[in-house]
Design a protein around this motif. Sequence first.
Motif, short mmCIF file in Angstrom:
data_model
loop_
_atom_site.label_atom_id
_atom_site.label_comp_id
_atom_site.label_asym_id
_atom_site.label_seq_id
_atom_site.Cartn_x
_atom_site.Cartn_y
_atom_site.Cartn_z
N ALA A 143 6.54 10.66 0.27
CA ALA A 143 6.56 9.24 -0.08
C ALA A 143 7.78 8.54 0.51
O ALA A 143 7.69 7.43 1.02
N ALA B 56 0.83 4.08 -2.95
CA ALA B 56 0.52 5.46 -2.58
C ALA B 56 1.70 6.38 -2.86
O ALA B 56 1.53 7.50 -3.36
N LEU C 110 0.82 -1.21 0.00
CA LEU C 110 0.00 0.00 0.00
C LEU C 110 0.85 1.26 0.00
O LEU C 110 0.54 2.24 -0.69
N THR C 111 1.93 1.25 0.76
CA THR C 111 2.82 2.41 0.80
C THR C 111 3.51 2.62 -0.53
O THR C 111 3.70 3.76 -0.97
N LEU D 273 1.91 7.30 -6.55
CA LEU D 273 0.96 8.32 -6.97
C LEU D 273 1.30 9.69 -6.40
O LEU D 273 1.16 10.71 -7.09
N VAL D 274 1.77 9.74 -5.17
CA VAL D 274 2.04 11.03 -4.52
C VAL D 274 3.31 11.68 -5.05
O VAL D 274 3.35 12.89 -5.25
N TRP E 265 6.95 -3.12 -0.60
CA TRP E 265 7.15 -1.85 -1.30
C TRP E 265 7.81 -2.08 -2.65
O TRP E 265 7.40 -1.52 -3.67
#
Length: 134
Positions: free
Chosen positions: A52, A36, A32-33, A39-40, A80
């Motif tokens: 991030a 995310a 999930l990290t 995208l960030v 990751w």
Amino acid sequence: MSARVPGERSAYPCGYGARIAVYAALVLLGLLTGVAGTLVQGGWFPLGLLLALAAAAGLFWGGATLCRTKVGAAAPAAGWLLAVLLTTSSRAEGDFLYAAGIGSYVYLFGGMLVAVMCTTIALPAPPVSLDKNR
């Protein structure tokens, strides 16, 4: 039975099944990290990249501190890395999530560097007292 010393920390969790469950949860959090962060870092370039990388570093170090093992840092790092590898591929339509700029490379290599650093400096488990047999 030995008396616990106040302030002494033990490896958490103590049971084998619970430890495997925590490692699986850390891999999922790493996935999930990674998504995310992908995208960030591209959406808000200077601060998104720092956010991030800070999230990844916090997760890796938090896993190492929680489990008091190197696997505690390596499990979220593996999640990751899997997420980052899956999001780097482009689709047949030409869509991609990583631009060909310096920010993407800093995120990819910086995240790997943070993962290696947190894994190698992970906290060891506290020593076992002499009256316990393993």
